[in-house]
Design a protein around this motif. Sequence first.
Motif, short mmCIF file in Angstrom:
data_model
loop_
_atom_site.label_atom_id
_atom_site.label_comp_id
_atom_site.label_asym_id
_atom_site.label_seq_id
_atom_site.Cartn_x
_atom_site.Cartn_y
_atom_site.Cartn_z
N VAL A 226 0.88 -1.17 0.00
CA VAL A 226 0.00 0.00 0.00
C VAL A 226 0.92 1.23 0.00
O VAL A 226 1.11 1.88 1.03
CB VAL A 226 -0.94 0.01 1.21
N PRO A 227 1.50 1.56 -1.14
CA PRO A 227 2.50 2.63 -1.18
C PRO A 227 1.88 4.00 -0.98
O PRO A 227 0.67 4.19 -1.15
CB PRO A 227 3.09 2.50 -2.59
N PRO A 228 2.67 4.99 -0.59
CA PRO A 228 2.16 6.36 -0.48
C PRO A 228 1.61 6.83 -1.82
O PRO A 228 2.17 6.54 -2.88
CB PRO A 228 3.39 7.17 -0.08
N LEU A 229 0.50 7.55 -1.77
CA LEU A 229 -0.13 8.12 -2.96
C LEU A 229 -0.32 9.61 -2.70
O LEU A 229 -1.02 9.99 -1.76
CB LEU A 229 -1.47 7.44 -3.23
N GLU A 230 0.29 10.43 -3.53
CA GLU A 230 0.26 11.87 -3.30
C GLU A 230 -1.16 12.40 -3.19
O GLU A 230 -2.02 12.12 -4.03
CB GLU A 230 1.01 12.60 -4.42
N GLY A 231 -1.43 13.17 -2.14
CA GLY A 231 -2.74 13.78 -1.95
C GLY A 231 -3.79 12.87 -1.35
O GLY A 231 -4.94 13.28 -1.18
N ALA A 232 -3.41 11.62 -1.01
CA ALA A 232 -4.40 10.66 -0.51
C ALA A 232 -3.97 10.10 0.84
O ALA A 232 -2.78 10.04 1.15
CB ALA A 232 -4.58 9.52 -1.50
N VAL A 233 -4.95 9.72 1.64
CA VAL A 233 -4.72 8.96 2.87
C VAL A 233 -5.26 7.56 2.66
O VAL A 233 -6.04 7.30 1.74
CB VAL A 233 -5.40 9.63 4.08
N VAL A 234 -4.84 6.63 3.52
CA VAL A 234 -5.28 5.25 3.44
C VAL A 234 -6.34 5.00 4.51
O VAL A 234 -6.17 5.40 5.67
CB VAL A 234 -4.10 4.28 3.64
N ILE A 235 -7.43 4.35 4.13
CA ILE A 235 -8.52 4.03 5.05
C ILE A 235 -8.64 2.52 5.16
O ILE A 235 -8.55 1.82 4.15
CB ILE A 235 -9.87 4.60 4.56
N ASN A 236 -8.86 2.02 6.37
CA ASN A 236 -9.22 0.60 6.49
C ASN A 236 -10.32 0.40 7.52
O ASN A 236 -10.52 1.22 8.42
CB ASN A 236 -8.00 -0.27 6.79
N ILE A 237 -11.04 -0.68 7.34
CA ILE A 237 -12.17 -1.03 8.20
C ILE A 237 -11.67 -1.72 9.45
O ILE A 237 -10.75 -2.54 9.40
CB ILE A 237 -13.14 -1.95 7.43
N GLY A 238 -12.27 -1.39 10.60
CA GLY A 238 -11.91 -2.01 11.86
C GLY A 238 -12.93 -3.03 12.32
O GLY A 238 -13.98 -3.24 11.69
N GLU A 239 -12.63 -3.67 13.44
CA GLU A 239 -13.45 -4.77 13.93
C GLU A 239 -14.87 -4.34 14.30
O GLU A 239 -15.81 -5.13 14.16
CB GLU A 239 -12.77 -5.39 15.15
N LEU A 240 -15.05 -3.10 14.79
CA LEU A 240 -16.39 -2.68 15.20
C LEU A 240 -17.34 -2.61 14.00
O LEU A 240 -18.53 -2.93 14.12
CB LEU A 240 -16.34 -1.33 15.91
N ALA A 274 -16.47 3.94 18.70
CA ALA A 274 -17.64 4.54 19.34
C ALA A 274 -17.30 4.91 20.78
O ALA A 274 -16.21 4.62 21.28
CB ALA A 274 -18.82 3.57 19.29
N LYS A 275 -18.21 5.57 21.46
CA LYS A 275 -18.02 5.89 22.87
C LYS A 275 -17.74 4.61 23.65
O LYS A 275 -18.34 3.56 23.37
CB LYS A 275 -19.27 6.58 23.42
N LEU A 276 -16.86 4.69 24.62
CA LEU A 276 -16.45 3.51 25.35
C LEU A 276 -17.61 2.86 26.10
O LEU A 276 -17.62 1.63 26.30
CB LEU A 276 -15.33 3.86 26.33
N ASP A 277 -18.60 3.64 26.54
CA ASP A 277 -19.71 3.08 27.32
C ASP A 277 -20.89 2.68 26.44
O ASP A 277 -22.00 2.50 26.93
CB ASP A 277 -20.17 4.06 28.39
N SER A 278 -20.63 2.49 25.14
CA SER A 278 -21.70 2.08 24.23
C SER A 278 -21.47 0.66 23.74
O SER A 278 -20.43 0.05 23.99
CB SER A 278 -21.77 3.04 23.03
N GLU A 279 -22.47 0.14 23.06
CA GLU A 279 -22.34 -1.17 22.42
C GLU A 279 -22.47 -1.01 20.92
O GLU A 279 -23.18 -0.12 20.43
CB GLU A 279 -23.40 -2.15 22.94
N VAL A 280 -21.80 -1.87 20.19
CA VAL A 280 -21.86 -1.84 18.73
C VAL A 280 -23.27 -2.25 18.30
O VAL A 280 -23.76 -3.30 18.72
CB VAL A 280 -20.83 -2.80 18.11
N PRO A 281 -23.94 -1.43 17.48
CA PRO A 281 -25.27 -1.83 17.02
C PRO A 281 -25.17 -2.97 16.01
O PRO A 281 -24.36 -2.94 15.08
CB PRO A 281 -25.80 -0.55 16.35
N LEU A 282 -25.95 -4.02 16.21
CA LEU A 282 -26.02 -5.11 15.23
C LEU A 282 -27.12 -4.76 14.25
O LEU A 282 -28.31 -4.81 14.57
CB LEU A 282 -26.31 -6.44 15.93
#
Length: 335
Positions: A226-240, A274-282
């Motif tokens: 995933v090399p650097p791309l000028e003008g762009a940031v890299v996004i990835n999905i997390g576990e939540l 999300a807020k630490l005192d919340s639950e992930v909505p299914l």
Amino acid sequence: MQQTALPVLDLRDLHAGGEQKQAFLSELAEAARTVGFFYVKGHQLCCLQDEVMSLGKQFFALPDAEKLSVEMKNSAHFRGYTRLQGELTQGKPDLREQFDIMGEDQAVKVADNEPQWWKLIGPNQWPQALPEMKQTLLGYQQALSDVSTALLRAFAEVLEQPATTFDEGITPPYTHMKLIRYPGSAATGERQGVGAHKDPGYLTIVTQDQQSGLEVLKDDEGWVSVPPLEGAVVINIGELLELASDGYLRATYHRVQSPAADQVRYSCAFFMAAKLDSEVPLLNLPEHLKKDALGPSADPQNPLFYQVGDNVLKGRLRSHPDVAQAHYHGFDRAC
């Protein structure tokens, strides 16, 4: 434009509405289903990126005594400096040093019978030698939060939910940002800049310098750069987000390989949960999406929790056993 193995999305299409927005959502859905990693350009981050990366270089160039004055081990909130090979991934030390911040908050007094993740809330540590770091890094963290919020609303629409589905849980979000330095490593030496892992939050945004090293695991190709791309940031999905979509969206393994012996890599990683005192909505997906929802990935070494604080604290304790031992009695051996 540079050729990449990952999709490149333009945030201006999302904000344009109409057919451009629908095209963006289609591209976003495809990226999320095929690899879980993509580039985003057309954002408003450029004016801060150079300043943030410059501050990172200045911080890591400070004498060890200055950096250790804000060592993470001093903070029950996991804020501050981690020395080279001070963080673990899958039980092995990462060949990097870093400086972590989160929200600038008052510490919470936590009773023994209360969830220990409340300790994650508190103030950051700031080096006296670089007083400008506080305003600049907190400003960049807020700008990255705004981009993440826009993308999370787009993901809600991809899942055919109201765009505001995640809003309550991220008002305000739990955010975490780190400046990172990866020194060079000989070809025959240890190459684990950071070991293979998934991120515990909703979304991650990575700002890179010109040095490559980030890699993502694709089912059909193995490890892909995933090399650097000028003008762009890299996004990835997390576990939540994987949990919320019952596995329709997948968090993806990724790693950083150390640069060559004569090179140094700098980056900035931002994580939104999300807020630490919340639950992930299914989410209740429509049937045509539900049939492709594989359920959250099952890894006995990395259990996933719907309670956000539990999921976030799990990752912190495993990565920083010195902080766990100093501030989380009973967790140092369990994690």
